[in-house]
Design an enzyme around this catalytic site. Structure first.
Site, PDB file in Angstrom:
ATOM      1  N   TYR A 148       0.833  -1.211   0.000  1.00 26.32           N
ATOM      2  CA  TYR A 148       0.000   0.000   0.000  1.00 26.32           C
ATOM      3  C   TYR A 148       0.863   1.254   0.000  1.00 26.32           C
ATOM      4  O   TYR A 148       0.704   2.139  -0.859  1.00 26.32           O
ATOM      5  CB  TYR A 148      -0.922  -0.017   1.217  1.00 26.32           C
ATOM      6  CG  TYR A 148      -1.901   1.134   1.271  1.00 26.32           C
ATOM      7  CD1 TYR A 148      -2.953   1.216   0.366  1.00 26.32           C
ATOM      8  CD2 TYR A 148      -1.786   2.124   2.236  1.00 26.32           C
ATOM      9  CE1 TYR A 148      -3.861   2.268   0.407  1.00 26.32           C
ATOM     10  CE2 TYR A 148      -2.688   3.179   2.288  1.00 26.32           C
ATOM     11  CZ  TYR A 148      -3.725   3.239   1.373  1.00 26.32           C
ATOM     12  OH  TYR A 148      -4.619   4.282   1.424  1.00 26.32           O
ATOM     13  N   VAL A 190      -9.235   1.772  12.988  1.00 29.75           N
ATOM     14  CA  VAL A 190      -9.351   1.928  14.432  1.00 29.75           C
ATOM     15  C   VAL A 190     -10.723   2.477  14.846  1.00 29.75           C
ATOM     16  O   VAL A 190     -11.309   1.989  15.823  1.00 29.75           O
ATOM     17  CB  VAL A 190      -8.186   2.787  14.985  1.00 29.75           C
ATOM     18  CG1 VAL A 190      -8.230   4.219  14.462  1.00 29.75           C
ATOM     19  CG2 VAL A 190      -8.165   2.771  16.489  1.00 29.75           C
ATOM     20  N   VAL A 191     -11.268   3.447  14.134  1.00 28.08           N
ATOM     21  CA  VAL A 191     -12.556   4.015  14.545  1.00 28.08           C
ATOM     22  C   VAL A 191     -13.674   2.985  14.419  1.00 28.08           C
ATOM     23  O   VAL A 191     -14.447   2.766  15.362  1.00 28.08           O
ATOM     24  CB  VAL A 191     -12.880   5.293  13.731  1.00 28.08           C
ATOM     25  CG1 VAL A 191     -14.309   5.768  14.031  1.00 28.08           C
ATOM     26  CG2 VAL A 191     -11.890   6.400  14.049  1.00 28.08           C
TER      27      VAL A 191
END
Length: 315
Positions: A148, A190-191
């Site tokens: 990425y 993460v959220v």
């Protein structure tokens, strides 16, 4: 009589950010062609747009050429979370590199302006804080995240070489952590991770001691920045950071989500993944100067909307 309405191609248009961008472009009066292979995007994200006569959706993988007539191209197609981009790392690199070549070739042929959705991951695990666009980054080129990170870095190289060699009109945005409704609940970000775990009452998984920092930008703010960047004149190519400079530790985020959901989840610590950045914070001086842009949605307000979306959609 020919139409003067601009036709815009959004690759990755059925994804989290892409679907919000399609809405923003339709609101601006544009015709929108949404292209997605649905690897991480979802038809449900654009279902409410399908009846709009100025909206069209097509299944296509941008590692293969695309022959359409458009005025602008937003190139967002690429899995953007570690869970998805590490699932097939070779394909991730192909999407960034072959996809950029194909979309730049299209832009060259039809004389369209093309915007690349790059990433803060080009800065790697940074030695400079906050990160400015003139920082070249600290990236491991052979690690598990390199498909990425280096794929996006190579895409930026291609954009600037097509600009220099073929005079293609380009824009490059470096996107920092973005969150909001339509995030994939299983993407490992993460959220979304914390919200799903909190709503289930499962342990909140933190990697390391939770002192690593991130900056969280609400999706509406991010999309406005992308649109403003595309609307600039040809002298503004970027790269330009787009993100919220508010900086929070991962532990602070976990505690905030637990409090806002009223969850009884406990915090569980796991080893830090390889090459996980210790800190992230965008310097948005250029975005403010060139785009008159800055984020407006505070973290708790954005989390409130995002929690409500997850609670309604999945629970």
């Amino acid at each position: 009589m020919t139409s003067t309405t601009e036709r815009v191609l959004v690759t990755g248009g059925a994804g989290f950010i892409g679907s919000h961008l399609c809405e923003r472009l339709l609101a601006a009066g544009k015709e929108v062609l949404c292209v997605d292979n649905y690897f991480t995007g979802a038809r449900s994200n654009i279902a409410h747009l399908l009846d709009n006569p100025r909206f069209e959706a097509a299944r296509h993988d941008i590692t293969f050429p695309l022959y359409v007539e458009v005025d602008e191209i937003y190139n967002l197609a690429c899995p953007a979370s570690p869970v998805h981009y590490q699932f097939d790392p070779v394909q991730t690199t192909k999407t960034s590199v072959h996809g950029a070549i194909n979309m730049l070739g299209l832009a060259k042929r039809v004389k369209a302006t093309i915007l690349q959705a790059s990433t803060s991951e080009v800065y790697g695990d940074p030695f400079v804080h906050p990160q400015r666009e003139d920082y070249w980054g600290n990236v491991n080129p052979i690690g598990p995240r390199a498909c990425y990170d280096e794929g996006k870095r190579c895409a930026e190289t291609l954009f600037f070489d097509y600009n220099r060699q073929h005079k293609v009109a380009i824009k490059v945005a470096r996107i920092f952590n973005t969150y909001g409704p339509r995030m994939n609940p299983n993407d490992g970000r993460v959220v979304s991770n914390f919200i799903v775990q909190a709503l289930k009452g499962d342990p909140i998984t933190i990697y390391g001691d939770g002192s690593q920092t991130r900056s969280f930008c609400y999706v509406d703010d991010l999309v406005e920045g992308l649109h403003r960047l595309m609307e600039t004149d040809g002298t503004v190519t970027g790269p330009i950071n787009l993100g919220n400079p508010g900086e929070f530790t991962i532990l602070e985020l976990a505690e905030t989500v637990i409090r806002m959901t009223g969850s009884r989840s406990r915090i569980e610590r796991h080893p830090l993944p390889q090459d996980d950045p210790r800190q992230r914070k965008p310097d948005i001086t250029k975005a403010h100067a060139y785009l008159k842009w800055m984020p407006h949605v505070p973290l708790e307000e954005g989390l409130e909307r995002t929690i409500a979306y997850f609670a309604k959609t999945y629970f």
